[in-house]
Enzyme design. Sequence first.
Site, short mmCIF file in Angstrom:
data_model
loop_
_atom_site.label_atom_id
_atom_site.label_comp_id
_atom_site.label_asym_id
_atom_site.label_seq_id
_atom_site.Cartn_x
_atom_site.Cartn_y
_atom_site.Cartn_z
N GLU A 184 40.76 36.52 42.24
CA GLU A 184 41.09 36.22 43.64
C GLU A 184 42.56 36.52 43.91
O GLU A 184 43.44 36.18 43.11
CB GLU A 184 40.78 34.74 43.88
CG GLU A 184 40.93 34.27 45.31
CD GLU A 184 40.49 32.81 45.46
OE1 GLU A 184 40.49 32.33 46.60
OE2 GLU A 184 40.15 32.17 44.44
N LYS A 198 36.60 35.28 52.32
CA LYS A 198 36.13 34.05 51.70
C LYS A 198 35.56 33.11 52.75
O LYS A 198 36.10 33.01 53.86
CB LYS A 198 37.28 33.39 50.95
CG LYS A 198 36.92 32.17 50.11
CD LYS A 198 38.13 31.74 49.28
CE LYS A 198 37.81 30.58 48.35
NZ LYS A 198 38.98 30.23 47.50
N CYS A 252 35.45 32.58 44.62
CA CYS A 252 35.78 31.29 44.02
C CYS A 252 34.98 30.11 44.57
O CYS A 252 33.84 29.91 44.20
CB CYS A 252 37.27 31.03 44.15
SG CYS A 252 37.87 29.73 43.03
#
Length: 651
Positions: free
Chosen positions: A46, A115, A170
């Site tokens: 990330e 994200k 994540c």
Amino acid sequence: MKNGFIKVAAAVPTVKVADCEYNLQQIECQIAQAEGKGVEIIVFPELSITGYTCQDLFRQHLLLDEAEAGLLTLLDFTRQLDIVSIVGLPIAVGDLLLNCAAIIQKGQLLGIVPKTYLPNYAEFYEKRWFASSQDLKPTEIRYAGNRVLVSPYPQLFRTCDGVLFGIEICEDVWAPVPPSNTLALAGADIIFNLSASDELIGKHDYLKSLLAQQSARTITGYVYSGCGFGESTQDVVYGGNAMVYENGKLLVEGDRFIMENQMQTAQIDVERLRSERRTNSTYVNAQRNLKFDFENSRLPITIVDCRSYTPRDFVLEREIDPLPFIPKSEDMARSCEEIFNIQVMGLAKRMVHTNSKRVIVGISGGLDSTLALLVCVKTFDKLGYPRKGIVGVTMPGFGTTDRTYNNAIVMMKNLGIDMQEISIAKSVKQHFEDIGHDINVHDVTYENSQARERTQILMDLSNRLGGLVVGTGDLSELALGWATYNGDHMSMYGVNASIPKTLVKYLVKYVAEGMDKETRKTLLDVVDTPISPELIPANEDGEIQQKTEDLVGPYELHDFFLYYFLRFGFRPSKIFLLAQKAFADKYEDEVIAHWLNTFLRRFFNQQFKRSCLPDGPKVGSVSLSPRGDWRMPSDASSNIWLKEVSSVDKV
């Protein structure tokens, strides 16, 4: 992708926080290494271009501009490369700053995935800098010299070989409903996760469990790359996780807490994943419930095509277990106990249902009848029935050797069951006279007459004594049709019907370890005895002359073929490829091809025996029950399979 495999990599570069130039050098180095290794898709952690721990520096225009310039440089670097690279960086879209994954190949920006779930608890406070994809409207932007869509809706990317992959970042996988659920149901074969999960006591084990479960639940390959050395340790430490899963199984895992770049590669079997999905009706139902509509999208989704690449010679790199039916050593005892419990409960229910307290089982001193006897003993003990209700019948014939006969007698005595001995020689000789068969001609009539006589004895004893005939035949014999029709093929309940021959040995060994010295010695000798129906007279030294594996081939090969043929529906060429790898140091290619041909020919020709199997408990993922697992016409043609296998060792 070739032979169903695609090679992927999870890379963990060292970083310097907010030093895009340094970070880019590390990324380029690992991309070049991966390209040289034949990797087709590589994923980085990330925010890998800037570093994850920039904190309020993410508000600096200079850092955002440097990240874009870095991506532009990376695009130029990859212009002549086939590999698809997935890197993380912050991207401003209008008034929003997004934590994104950029997908690049051959100098082009294929897509940007923002994200969705931003952690904002404990040590995490991403909402201070970033917006969620849920705050975004589909927007086309110009970024790093490319026009690209940034969307809150699912995006899939398709390689030129048709492999579909999706991306989550994540925290997304930690959410109650991860984006990968939708991506997988939309067709993604592989999920790539760019992560920055910090290290805490016990967290790593939980993370591995989470990834394994998500990979298994979505029936995907799951490639995870987490931040490593170089991220700020102001308050937390990042260990650097690189892991690749396939349907819940960990294929590779990197070392944590190292101070150098690392990269883990693996070949994911996409064909295997797709086979699992087609078989799993629950998965199909879940797809239906989402109601994807690609034209009038109720759930809008886009599919982006990757660029074509130059085909390379394929080399199978992943390890292939030569004994796929055998549990791993660390859980062998638990697995054996579970298998026995399934067999025992199956037989116990049948006995209780029929109100029977007696079973009849033929004891030859071979592996299969030994396992069946041990199951009977455990069943009687569980039900609280006296073991004398087990009638073990040894039926010596023309091919019975002293070794197997003595082992049968010792076992029955030591286990405390009711023992009977009935020779079949006289009755079979009379039968030969009745049908006009020459006893000196050791053909199929000579052999099958003995097998059917033994079954007749067991069935008639069953009627006289009021007990169930327990079958001894195993899964491998059923697959090959290595059973006499209406002979050992038939029983009233077949406790070994789902146990392959390679596993039978391990189960008998497992029981032997808990027995007294004499019984253990006998059981282990049974394991070491050559597998044989003992229907042909012994040689001059009184040793077994008729060895099954000399006639039909090694059972370890046939069990291997059976597993991949039945479990995943693989074609002969792929089964041969896997067997080459699994048995590289044991069998030549022509030997594997020969016995694969034998397996396929017998499997098709002998289906009629499986169409009328007695009841028996399913134990593992592979079963040939015509009622529960395998429905095949007895007259199906094997031509296309035999045609392919005839040329596999010449490729």
